[in-house]
Design an enzyme around this catalytic site. Structure first.
Site, PDB file in Angstrom:
ATOM      1  N   SER A  60       0.813  -1.219   0.000  1.00 30.80           N
ATOM      2  CA  SER A  60       0.000   0.000   0.000  1.00 30.80           C
ATOM      3  C   SER A  60       0.844   1.266   0.000  1.00 30.80           C
ATOM      4  O   SER A  60       0.340   2.350  -0.273  1.00 30.80           O
ATOM      5  CB  SER A  60      -0.911   0.019   1.230  1.00 30.80           C
ATOM      6  OG  SER A  60      -0.116   0.055   2.415  1.00 30.80           O
ATOM      7  N   SER A  85       5.129   1.629   4.362  1.00 34.48           N
ATOM      8  CA  SER A  85       6.516   1.756   4.814  1.00 34.48           C
ATOM      9  C   SER A  85       7.159   3.013   4.243  1.00 34.48           C
ATOM     10  O   SER A  85       7.840   3.750   4.961  1.00 34.48           O
ATOM     11  CB  SER A  85       7.340   0.529   4.424  1.00 34.48           C
ATOM     12  OG  SER A  85       6.894  -0.608   5.140  1.00 34.48           O
ATOM     13  N   ALA A 133      13.905  -3.056  12.655  1.00 39.17           N
ATOM     14  CA  ALA A 133      13.392  -4.029  11.698  1.00 39.17           C
ATOM     15  C   ALA A 133      13.002  -5.299  12.446  1.00 39.17           C
ATOM     16  O   ALA A 133      13.806  -5.842  13.199  1.00 39.17           O
ATOM     17  CB  ALA A 133      14.455  -4.335  10.650  1.00 39.17           C
ATOM     18  N   THR A 134      11.782  -5.750  12.225  1.00 40.31           N
ATOM     19  CA  THR A 134      11.311  -6.950  12.922  1.00 40.31           C
ATOM     20  C   THR A 134      11.379  -8.197  12.048  1.00 40.31           C
ATOM     21  O   THR A 134      11.164  -9.302  12.537  1.00 40.31           O
ATOM     22  CB  THR A 134       9.863  -6.773  13.412  1.00 40.31           C
ATOM     23  OG1 THR A 134       9.011  -6.576  12.285  1.00 40.31           O
ATOM     24  CG2 THR A 134       9.749  -5.593  14.371  1.00 40.31           C
ATOM     25  N   ALA A 135      11.670  -8.038  10.761  1.00 41.42           N
ATOM     26  CA  ALA A 135      11.669  -9.174   9.834  1.00 41.42           C
ATOM     27  C   ALA A 135      12.940 -10.008   9.968  1.00 41.42           C
ATOM     28  O   ALA A 135      14.003  -9.499  10.286  1.00 41.42           O
ATOM     29  CB  ALA A 135      11.546  -8.675   8.402  1.00 41.42           C
ATOM     30  N   HIS A 189      13.868  -2.842   1.280  1.00 37.45           N
ATOM     31  CA  HIS A 189      13.673  -1.843   2.340  1.00 37.45           C
ATOM     32  C   HIS A 189      15.006  -1.187   2.714  1.00 37.45           C
ATOM     33  O   HIS A 189      15.064   0.019   2.925  1.00 37.45           O
ATOM     34  CB  HIS A 189      13.022  -2.491   3.565  1.00 37.45           C
ATOM     35  CG  HIS A 189      11.535  -2.616   3.455  1.00 37.45           C
ATOM     36  ND1 HIS A 189      10.665  -1.828   4.169  1.00 37.45           N
ATOM     37  CD2 HIS A 189      10.764  -3.439   2.707  1.00 37.45           C
ATOM     38  CE1 HIS A 189       9.420  -2.157   3.859  1.00 37.45           C
ATOM     39  NE2 HIS A 189       9.462  -3.141   2.979  1.00 37.45           N
ATOM     40  N   ARG A 220      16.395   3.136   2.554  1.00 44.50           N
ATOM     41  CA  ARG A 220      16.722   3.928   3.749  1.00 44.50           C
ATOM     42  C   ARG A 220      18.002   4.735   3.564  1.00 44.50           C
ATOM     43  O   ARG A 220      18.963   4.244   2.968  1.00 44.50           O
ATOM     44  CB  ARG A 220      16.879   3.018   4.964  1.00 44.50           C
ATOM     45  CG  ARG A 220      15.597   2.382   5.413  1.00 44.50           C
ATOM     46  CD  ARG A 220      15.727   1.791   6.788  1.00 44.50           C
ATOM     47  NE  ARG A 220      16.683   0.722   6.908  1.00 44.50           N
ATOM     48  CZ  ARG A 220      16.399  -0.579   6.797  1.00 44.50           C
ATOM     49  NH1 ARG A 220      15.173  -0.963   6.535  1.00 44.50           N
ATOM     50  NH2 ARG A 220      17.331  -1.479   6.954  1.00 44.50           N
ATOM     51  N   GLU A 235      18.007  -4.733  14.299  1.00 46.42           N
ATOM     52  CA  GLU A 235      17.183  -5.896  13.970  1.00 46.42           C
ATOM     53  C   GLU A 235      16.710  -6.550  15.263  1.00 46.42           C
ATOM     54  O   GLU A 235      17.522  -6.995  16.068  1.00 46.42           O
ATOM     55  CB  GLU A 235      17.984  -6.883  13.116  1.00 46.42           C
ATOM     56  CG  GLU A 235      18.346  -6.306  11.763  1.00 46.42           C
ATOM     57  CD  GLU A 235      19.138  -7.254  10.896  1.00 46.42           C
ATOM     58  OE1 GLU A 235      19.406  -8.396  11.327  1.00 46.42           O
ATOM     59  OE2 GLU A 235      19.494  -6.840   9.782  1.00 46.42           O
TER      60      GLU A 235
END
Length: 178
Positions: free
Chosen positions: A12, A15, A33-35, A49, A53, A61
């Site tokens: 969408s 981010s 970052a949670t991934a 991503h 940045r 992380e």
């Protein structure tokens, strides 16, 4: 000190919107970052991503201890951007060793409750500007399986709880904040 929740569906623009908000503050930016790159497709998403940045941003992380990370990194003169709550939620749901039945009730691991409560407690006492990104998953059909229903329910509950503690909530659709 403000807390902003940026919601949106997959692809969408949520981010990118959150990153633009963080950049517009002119403050030191911390990106949590949670991934985790569990497969090639997720590794490509993470790389995409990272490429967007600014080099000056500090990347942390943290797939599980989000409340602790916010306590550590948030502070005056900084903006902390968390991307994203729904990946963090997935990490917590799968942090236990239990099996996930297709029909029936999903038992959430104890760590899920502890980490969720810690995040919400941290958001009640922000020490700097915080921007949180999350997927809005409740606008589609009701999922068939127990695990996907559990995830959608918990994501909705988490989004409501975080929104209640936020100063501003944005819904992003087609790249436009609403």
């Amino acid at each position: 000190m403000t807390t902003t929740l940026v919601l949106g569906g997959a692809r969408s623009g949520k981010s990118a919107c959150a990153e633009a908000l963080a950049l517009s503050t002119g403050r030191e930016a911390i990106y949590i970052a949670t991934a985790s790159a569990g497969d090639d497709e997720m590794a490509r998403r993470i790389a995409h991503h990272r490429e967007r940045r600014p080099d000056a941003w500090v990347t942390v992380e943290e797939p599980l201890k989000l409340g602790e990370a916010l306590d550590t990194w948030a502070g005056p003169g900084r903006v902390v951007l968390v991307d994203c709550l729904t990946l963090w939620l997935s990490n917590l749901i799968f942090s236990g060793s239990g099996a996930f039945p297709e029909p029936g009730t999903v038992m959430l691991p104890p760590r899920f409750i502890v980490e969720r409560e810690r995040l919400l407690a941290t958001l009640t006492r922000p020490r700097g500007d915080i921007i949180l990104v999350s997927n809005e998953v409740g606008m589609g059909i009701v999922p068939v399986g127990a695990l996907t229903r559990c995830f959608a329910d918990e994501a909705g509950r988490l989004n409501q709880s975080v929104a209640a503690l936020s100063d501003r909530v944005l819904l992003v659709a087609a790249g436009l904040p609403l």
